[in-house]
Design a protein around this motif. Structure first.
Motif, PDB file in Angstrom:
ATOM      1  N   TRP A  41      44.899  73.644  30.870  1.00 33.70           N
ATOM      2  CA  TRP A  41      45.248  73.205  29.511  1.00 33.70           C
ATOM      3  C   TRP A  41      46.589  72.481  29.515  1.00 33.70           C
ATOM      4  N   ILE A  42      47.552  73.018  30.243  1.00 37.89           N
ATOM      5  CA  ILE A  42      48.858  72.356  30.350  1.00 37.89           C
ATOM      6  C   ILE A  42      48.692  70.959  30.943  1.00 37.89           C
ATOM      7  N   LYS A  43      47.912  70.861  32.030  1.00 35.31           N
ATOM      8  CA  LYS A  43      47.751  69.574  32.715  1.00 35.31           C
ATOM      9  C   LYS A  43      46.911  68.577  31.912  1.00 35.31           C
ATOM     10  N   GLU A  44      45.883  69.053  31.231  1.00 34.71           N
ATOM     11  CA  GLU A  44      44.945  68.153  30.553  1.00 34.71           C
ATOM     12  C   GLU A  44      45.295  67.876  29.089  1.00 34.71           C
ATOM     13  N   ILE A  45      45.957  68.814  28.427  1.00 33.27           N
ATOM     14  CA  ILE A  45      46.245  68.672  26.993  1.00 33.27           C
ATOM     15  C   ILE A  45      47.751  68.557  26.732  1.00 33.27           C
ATOM     16  N   TYR A  46      48.507  69.552  27.153  1.00 30.73           N
ATOM     17  CA  TYR A  46      49.923  69.619  26.792  1.00 30.73           C
ATOM     18  C   TYR A  46      50.715  68.429  27.324  1.00 30.73           C
ATOM     19  N   ILE A  47      50.668  68.205  28.624  1.00 29.91           N
ATOM     20  CA  ILE A  47      51.472  67.131  29.216  1.00 29.91           C
ATOM     21  C   ILE A  47      51.081  65.758  28.666  1.00 29.91           C
ATOM     22  N   PRO A  48      49.786  65.395  28.638  1.00 32.34           N
ATOM     23  CA  PRO A  48      49.459  64.077  28.073  1.00 32.34           C
ATOM     24  C   PRO A  48      49.884  63.925  26.615  1.00 32.34           C
ATOM     25  N   THR A  49      49.749  64.985  25.820  1.00 25.31           N
ATOM     26  CA  THR A  49      50.167  64.922  24.420  1.00 25.31           C
ATOM     27  C   THR A  49      51.685  64.785  24.316  1.00 25.31           C
ATOM     28  N   ALA A  50      52.408  65.542  25.127  1.00 23.75           N
ATOM     29  CA  ALA A  50      53.876  65.483  25.109  1.00 23.75           C
ATOM     30  C   ALA A  50      54.384  64.097  25.472  1.00 23.75           C
ATOM     31  N   LEU A  51      53.657  63.397  26.320  1.00 23.39           N
ATOM     32  CA  LEU A  51      54.096  62.081  26.787  1.00 23.39           C
ATOM     33  C   LEU A  51      53.634  60.927  25.901  1.00 23.39           C
ATOM     34  N   GLN A  52      52.848  61.208  24.860  1.00 23.55           N
ATOM     35  CA  GLN A  52      52.387  60.139  23.978  1.00 23.55           C
ATOM     36  C   GLN A  52      53.549  59.456  23.277  1.00 23.55           C
ATOM     37  N   ARG A  53      54.594  60.202  23.020  1.00 23.92           N
ATOM     38  CA  ARG A  53      55.825  59.622  22.474  1.00 23.92           C
ATOM     39  C   ARG A  53      56.715  59.303  23.664  1.00 23.92           C
ATOM     40  N   GLU A  54      57.711  58.484  23.467  1.00 22.55           N
ATOM     41  CA  GLU A  54      58.522  58.008  24.585  1.00 22.55           C
ATOM     42  C   GLU A  54      59.747  58.876  24.886  1.00 22.55           C
ATOM     43  N   GLU A  55      59.987  59.929  24.114  1.00 13.80           N
ATOM     44  CA  GLU A  55      61.201  60.724  24.328  1.00 13.80           C
ATOM     45  C   GLU A  55      61.193  61.467  25.665  1.00 13.80           C
ATOM     46  N   LEU A  56      60.063  62.039  26.043  1.00 17.70           N
ATOM     47  CA  LEU A  56      59.988  62.841  27.266  1.00 17.70           C
ATOM     48  C   LEU A  56      59.441  62.017  28.422  1.00 17.70           C
ATOM     49  N   SER A  57      59.897  62.374  29.640  1.00 12.92           N
ATOM     50  CA  SER A  57      59.393  61.706  30.843  1.00 12.92           C
ATOM     51  C   SER A  57      59.443  62.687  32.012  1.00 12.92           C
ATOM     52  N   GLU A  58      58.913  62.262  33.118  1.00 11.04           N
ATOM     53  CA  GLU A  58      58.955  62.979  34.393  1.00 11.04           C
ATOM     54  C   GLU A  58      58.486  64.437  34.311  1.00 11.04           C
ATOM     55  N   PRO A  59      57.269  64.673  33.832  1.00  8.03           N
ATOM     56  CA  PRO A  59      56.791  66.057  33.762  1.00  8.03           C
ATOM     57  C   PRO A  59      56.642  66.653  35.165  1.00  8.03           C
TER      58      PRO A  59
END
Length: 101
Positions: free
Chosen positions: A21-39
């Motif tokens: 879930w973290i790899k498929e949902i959380y990380i892609p959703t978190a990166l949809q905005r440009e504030e976060l990077s380099e998960p």
């Protein structure tokens, strides 16, 4: 630059589901905005392995204002989704780290 680190403990019976879930949902959703990077998702190694899985999820963010914007626009919704899906089988806490060099 700031690293936002969230440490999670997932129960044995859902640990693989949580990681997916973290790899498929959380990380892609978190990166949809440009504030976060380099998960980066890491398994925490401990001497005394308890039941469950300990994980660290890290992102880079340029400053506190960007992080605040991300929490307001995306982070709070993700935290709510995580709680709804996993209830008390996953617990976590967040630490902010300032990169010195």
């Amino acid at each position: 630059m700031i690293i936002i680190n969230t440490t999670y403990h997932a129960s044995d019976n859902i640990k693989e589901i949580f990681i997916n879930w973290i790899k498929e949902i959380y990380i892609p959703t978190a990166l949809q905005r440009e504030e976060l990077s380099e998960p980066q998702l890491c398994r925490i190694i401990t001497e005394n392995e308890n039941e469950g899985e300990n994980l660290s999820l890290q992102f880079h963010v340029k400053d506190m204002a960007s992080l605040s914007r991300w929490y307001h626009e995306t982070g709070n919704d993700l935290a709510h989704a995580l709680t709804e899906k996993f209830k008390d089988q996953v617990v976590g806490f967040t630490t902010l780290l300032e990169i010195i060099e």
